[in-house]
Write a protein that holds these residues in place. Structure first.
Motif, short mmCIF file in Angstrom:
data_model
loop_
_atom_site.label_atom_id
_atom_site.label_comp_id
_atom_site.label_asym_id
_atom_site.label_seq_id
_atom_site.Cartn_x
_atom_site.Cartn_y
_atom_site.Cartn_z
N THR A 149 -26.27 -14.94 4.77
CA THR A 149 -25.48 -15.71 3.80
C THR A 149 -26.33 -16.82 3.19
O THR A 149 -26.33 -17.04 1.97
N SER A 150 -27.06 -17.53 4.04
CA SER A 150 -27.93 -18.60 3.57
C SER A 150 -28.99 -18.06 2.62
O SER A 150 -29.30 -18.67 1.59
N ALA A 151 -29.56 -16.90 2.96
CA ALA A 151 -30.59 -16.30 2.11
C ALA A 151 -30.03 -15.93 0.74
O ALA A 151 -30.69 -16.10 -0.29
N LEU A 152 -28.80 -15.40 0.72
CA LEU A 152 -28.17 -15.05 -0.56
C LEU A 152 -28.00 -16.28 -1.44
O LEU A 152 -28.38 -16.27 -2.61
N ILE A 153 -27.44 -17.34 -0.87
CA ILE A 153 -27.16 -18.54 -1.66
C ILE A 153 -28.46 -19.19 -2.15
O ILE A 153 -28.56 -19.64 -3.30
N LYS A 154 -29.48 -19.22 -1.29
CA LYS A 154 -30.75 -19.83 -1.70
C LYS A 154 -31.44 -19.00 -2.77
O LYS A 154 -32.14 -19.55 -3.63
N SER A 155 -31.25 -17.68 -2.74
CA SER A 155 -31.84 -16.82 -3.78
C SER A 155 -31.16 -17.05 -5.12
O SER A 155 -31.82 -17.08 -6.17
N ILE A 156 -29.84 -17.23 -5.10
CA ILE A 156 -29.11 -17.55 -6.34
C ILE A 156 -29.57 -18.91 -6.86
O ILE A 156 -29.86 -19.07 -8.05
N ARG A 157 -29.66 -19.89 -5.96
CA ARG A 157 -30.10 -21.23 -6.35
C ARG A 157 -31.51 -21.19 -6.93
O ARG A 157 -31.83 -21.93 -7.86
N GLY A 158 -32.33 -20.30 -6.38
CA GLY A 158 -33.71 -20.18 -6.86
C GLY A 158 -33.88 -19.27 -8.05
O GLY A 158 -35.00 -18.95 -8.44
N SER A 159 -32.76 -18.79 -8.65
CA SER A 159 -32.77 -17.96 -9.86
C SER A 159 -33.54 -16.66 -9.68
O SER A 159 -34.24 -16.21 -10.57
N ASP A 160 -33.41 -16.04 -8.51
CA ASP A 160 -34.06 -14.76 -8.24
C ASP A 160 -32.98 -13.69 -8.04
O ASP A 160 -32.47 -13.48 -6.94
N PRO A 161 -32.61 -12.96 -9.11
CA PRO A 161 -31.54 -11.96 -8.98
C PRO A 161 -31.92 -10.80 -8.07
O PRO A 161 -31.05 -10.20 -7.43
N ASN A 162 -33.20 -10.46 -8.00
CA ASN A 162 -33.62 -9.33 -7.17
C ASN A 162 -33.41 -9.63 -5.68
O ASN A 162 -32.83 -8.83 -4.94
N ALA A 163 -33.87 -10.80 -5.25
CA ALA A 163 -33.67 -11.18 -3.85
C ALA A 163 -32.18 -11.36 -3.55
O ALA A 163 -31.70 -10.95 -2.48
N ALA A 164 -31.44 -11.95 -4.50
CA ALA A 164 -30.01 -12.15 -4.29
C ALA A 164 -29.29 -10.82 -4.10
O ALA A 164 -28.42 -10.68 -3.24
N LEU A 165 -29.65 -9.82 -4.89
CA LEU A 165 -29.05 -8.50 -4.75
C LEU A 165 -29.41 -7.86 -3.42
O LEU A 165 -28.58 -7.19 -2.79
N TYR A 166 -30.64 -8.06 -2.97
CA TYR A 166 -31.04 -7.50 -1.67
C TYR A 166 -30.19 -8.09 -0.55
O TYR A 166 -29.67 -7.36 0.30
N TRP A 167 -30.04 -9.44 -0.55
CA TRP A 167 -29.27 -10.05 0.52
C TRP A 167 -27.79 -9.70 0.41
O TRP A 167 -27.10 -9.58 1.43
N LEU A 168 -27.30 -9.54 -0.81
CA LEU A 168 -25.93 -9.07 -0.98
C LEU A 168 -25.77 -7.69 -0.35
O LEU A 168 -24.78 -7.42 0.36
N ALA A 169 -26.73 -6.80 -0.61
CA ALA A 169 -26.68 -5.46 -0.02
C ALA A 169 -26.72 -5.52 1.50
O ALA A 169 -26.04 -4.74 2.19
N ARG A 170 -27.51 -6.44 2.05
CA ARG A 170 -27.55 -6.60 3.51
C ARG A 170 -26.18 -7.00 4.06
O ARG A 170 -25.74 -6.50 5.10
#
Length: 424
Positions: free
Chosen positions: A245-266
């Motif tokens: 969850t923390s990784a998803l939110i930090k990826s969104i905050r960091g404007s990285d849609p690819n990482a955010a999608l990966y953590w969402l999939a996880r």
């Protein structure tokens, strides 16, 4: 025969595993038990960490009768009948109100939760609610205000290992087998901080073992074969729920849609509650995007409602759309910083008087005291603005909101510069 998890349920607080922050020496629940003053509580935490067991032990330690209801099965009628019986017993007049344990209290409707308010406030019963959902979202405010909310933590790898060792050493059925835990880390990963799941896995492995006379070696391969679950969905320490969850939110905050999608999939692969994900996106839309794109919170709210209506697997598309939008949005935490500053200021300065000009006179006495005197009605002036002070006298001119550097807040700052000297 009872399930293994029920057979091994702790019979005293000394046998209870985990939650040292609540039950250790000098911790809140321990102090309450020692003082004999146990307030209404809501125990919030993931499944299998001992919420029900803790409620039973609190009743045992406090010497009070315990009534149990499941929010899944009980209705308003059953609840009111139980409360009426408790009132007739009159134990609350003797300072020994019975404990009412409600499992899955977040499943109670608003009317069911409303039915609890009077009994809890009067002390007819002491409520012990258990929930896996955030009480801020799932328990009505009036009931939350009458309860102390404690968050229970997932069990650590060491605690899970101790539970497994105790089960193998003490349970009569498991003692009949020669069990060797070859890969304790894999077993703990599958349990994911959940003691009930850990014990269910042990019971399943023993039950599927063909020859009791042959040693049972618990390996990662055997776990994968019997459980048919994806080990990659779980974090090594069993706290993937929080880490991912923390990784998803930090990826969104960091404007990285690819990482955010990966953590969402996880999170989706790990079976995370869809509404939990959607709630986190609403928070991110306000905390990290905020005034830079006010539409973000609207989309996140619509995402929550759609996810609640549609469910999995289609909801993955709605979540994906929202995650991409949030990650690609301009970012601002000015609202987050502003309210933090305001809260700090209130804590520092206390309850300052509301200026008389800002008070609405509700009686002749109020008018004589000067309520409303000097207030200037903004709409009566050009541009719907007239400069006047709205802060308490001791905080005149104090500035809490600092517009961030983005197109939307640049417009805000231009307007504030036009209105207020403090923004120039």
């Amino acid at each position: 025969m009872q399930p293994l998890a029920e057979r091994l349920r702790p019979q005293s607080l000394d046998d209870y595993m985990g939650q040292e922050h609540l039950l250790g020496a000098g911790a809140p629940l321990r102090n309450m038990l020692q003082s004999g003053q146990l307030p209404s509580l809501i125990l919030w935490g993931p499944p299998g960490i001992g919420k029900t067991t803790l409620a039973r032990l609190l009743a045992q330690e406090s010497g009070r009768p315990l009534h149990s209801l499941s929010a899944v099965d009980a209705g308003v009628k059953e609840l009111r009948e139980l409360l009426q019986r408790a009132k007739k017993q009159n134990l609350f007049q003797q300072g020994k109100s019975p404990l009412l344990f409600i499992d899955e209290i977040h499943r109670f409707s608003k009317s069911q939760q409303d039915a609890l308010l009077s009994a809890v406030e009067q002390g007819v019963v002491t409520l012990l609610g258990a929930t896996t959902e955030n009480p801020s979202f799932e328990v009505i405010r009036a009931l939350r205000s009458r309860c102390q909310i404690y968050r229970l933590r997932p069990l650590t790898a060491q605690q899970l290992q101790s539970i497994a060792e105790q089960a193998l050493a003490k349970d009569e059925l498991l003692q009949q087998y020669k069990v060797e835990v070859v890969d304790a880390e894999a077993l703990q990963q599958y349990a994911a901080g959940d003691a009930r799941k850990l014990l269910n896995i042990l019971e399943l492995l023993v039950g599927s073992h063909a020859d009791p006379k042959q040693p049972l070696r618990i390996t990662a391969d055997l776990l994968a074969e019997v459980l048919q679950e994806n080990l990659a969905a779980y974090d090594k320490n069993g706290d993937w729920h929080y880490a991912v969850t923390s990784a998803l939110i930090k990826s969104i905050r960091g404007s990285d849609p690819n990482a955010a999608l990966y953590w969402l999939a996880r999170m989706l692969a790990g079976g995370e509650d869809l509404k939990f994900i959607a709630r986190r996106l609403i928070i991110s839309a306000s905390e990290d995007i905020g005034l830079a794109n006010p539409n973000a919170i609207l989309l996140a709210n619509q995402c929550f409602e759609a996810v609640d209506r549609i469910g999995y697997p289609e909801s993955r598309i709605i979540l994906s759309q929202t995650v991409i939008y949030l990650a690609c949005s301009p970012k601002s935490n000015s609202a987050y910083q502003a309210i933090n500053k305001a809260m700090e200021l209130v804590e520092k300065t206390g309850q300052l008087e509301v200026p008389l000009a800002l008070r609405n006179p509700r009686s002749q006495e109020d008018r004589q005291e000067g309520f409303g005197d000097g207030y200037l009605y903004s709409h009566a002036y050009p541009g719907h603005f007239v400069e006047q002070e709205f802060m308490p006298e001791a905080l005149r001119g104090h500035k809490l909101y600092e517009p961030a550097q983005n197109a939307q807040e640049h417009k805000f700052k231009q307007k504030l510069d036009q209105y207020w000297k403090k923004y120039r």
